[in-house]
Design a protein around this motif. Structure first.
Motif, PDB file in Angstrom:
ATOM      1  N   ASN A 220     -25.584   9.359 -16.581  1.00  0.00           N
ATOM      2  CA  ASN A 220     -24.722   8.251 -16.998  1.00  0.00           C
ATOM      3  C   ASN A 220     -25.356   7.441 -18.116  1.00  0.00           C
ATOM      4  O   ASN A 220     -26.209   6.604 -17.841  1.00  0.00           O
ATOM      5  CB  ASN A 220     -24.441   7.357 -15.782  1.00  0.00           C
ATOM      6  CG  ASN A 220     -23.556   6.176 -16.127  1.00  0.00           C
ATOM      7  OD1 ASN A 220     -22.976   6.127 -17.209  1.00  0.00           O
ATOM      8  ND2 ASN A 220     -23.461   5.231 -15.211  1.00  0.00           N
ATOM      9  N   PRO A 221     -24.932   7.672 -19.337  1.00  0.00           N
ATOM     10  CA  PRO A 221     -23.856   8.573 -19.745  1.00  0.00           C
ATOM     11  C   PRO A 221     -24.335   9.913 -20.282  1.00  0.00           C
ATOM     12  O   PRO A 221     -25.504  10.097 -20.609  1.00  0.00           O
ATOM     13  CB  PRO A 221     -23.199   7.788 -20.884  1.00  0.00           C
ATOM     14  CG  PRO A 221     -24.370   7.083 -21.539  1.00  0.00           C
ATOM     15  CD  PRO A 221     -25.357   6.800 -20.450  1.00  0.00           C
ATOM     16  N   ASP A 233     -28.996   9.375 -20.370  1.00  0.00           N
ATOM     17  CA  ASP A 233     -29.670   8.713 -19.249  1.00  0.00           C
ATOM     18  C   ASP A 233     -29.492   9.600 -18.017  1.00  0.00           C
ATOM     19  O   ASP A 233     -28.455  10.245 -17.871  1.00  0.00           O
ATOM     20  CB  ASP A 233     -29.070   7.320 -18.986  1.00  0.00           C
ATOM     21  CG  ASP A 233     -29.864   6.527 -17.947  1.00  0.00           C
ATOM     22  OD1 ASP A 233     -31.042   6.860 -17.694  1.00  0.00           O
ATOM     23  OD2 ASP A 233     -29.301   5.561 -17.378  1.00  0.00           O
TER      24      ASP A 233
END
Ligand code: ADP
Ligand code: MG
Length: 241
Positions: A220-221, A233
């Motif tokens: 995410n994302p 991430d």
């Protein structure tokens, strides 16, 4: 046979065991990215540094623009503590971002251990999605897909499937969300690489099915491009078996 032998290989096993031996139940971002890369999911290039001079050298070797982030076993939401600086263009920018991150973390979370500062490639902005894995107490391993940012936080526009998920099911997951149209391209933006997306969902499903030590995965994302994608991430939560 131990599932690690067939999936992800030695590196993946080593990353998890190292964390568990230290009683850490959340991988650091660089560890989580190295882990998913062993399963063929691409992530931004990075180098962990422990001084400003190291960080500048790392930025030069990765190439500007770069992103700097805090690396701490005590911090999982880095932005909340001022631990992420995006779009750094030169050596001077690295120097000040490095100091600002350390200063901000020390102020907002004085007890947090700091393992270093992560210097990473700044990915070209594009459509952001979230790909996740979890273990449902009733149904076992499952995968999640959604649009990133406010779409997941406010509109809860996500789809779930019980793992293992095959490619056609992953494709259905993508089409299930209300915002799926954005992947077709709009306002001059090219269509997203749906096949890279389905592959990545299947790989997250594979990880959840084969690695029982993993409780939760949160990419995410993930930035999706006309060709390929990149996790910028990654968070992986472990459980002791
Ligand atoms: P957090 O721990 O707060 O979730 P992230 O690593 O997700 O921190 O960074 C916050 C936001 O910054 C991301 O949602 C993404 O939009 C952007 N971002 C982070 N890393 C990169 C990168 N390498 N390239 C481009 N954008 C990034
Ligand atoms: Mg994030």
């Amino acid at each position: 046979m131990n599932k690690f032998m067939t999936h992800g290989g030695k590196t993946a096993r080593h990353i998890i065991q190292k964390a568990l031996v230290q009683s850490r139940y959340e991988l650091l971002e660089p560890e989580a990215k190295e882990f998913i890369e062993t399963f063929g999911i691409s992530a931004t290039r990075h180098i962990v540094t422990s001084s400003r001079a190291d960080a500048i050298q790392a930025a030069t070797s990765i190439g500007y623009p770069v992103v700097l982030k805090i690396v701490s076993p005590d911090i999982s939401h880095k932005t909340d503590v001022g631990g992420v600086k995006l779009g750094i263009k030169d050596d001077e920018g690295v120097r000040s971002a490095y100091d600002e991150i350390i200063r901000s973390v020390k102020k907002r979370q004085p007890d947090a251990r700091i393992d270093g500062i992560l210097v990473q490639e700044m990915a070209t902005p594009s459509t952001e999605v979230i790909i996740g894995g979890l273990r449902d107490p009733q149904f076992g391993p499952a995968v999640m897909f959604g649009l990133g940012g406010i779409f997941v936080e406010i509109f809860k526009d996500v789809s779930f499937r019980i793992a293992p998920v095959e490619e056609y099911e992953a494709l259905n997951m993508i089409h299930d969300i209300k915002g799926a149209k954005v992947f077709k391209g709009f306002r001059g933006r090219e269509a997203a690489d749906i096949s890279a997306l389905t592959q990545t969902i299947v790989r997250v499903s594979d990880i959840m099915v084969s690695i029982e030590e993993i409780k939760e995965i949160d990419l995410n994302p993930v930035l999706v491009y006309p060709k390929g994608l990149k996790a910028v991430d990654a968070r992986i939560i472990l459980c002791q078996l």
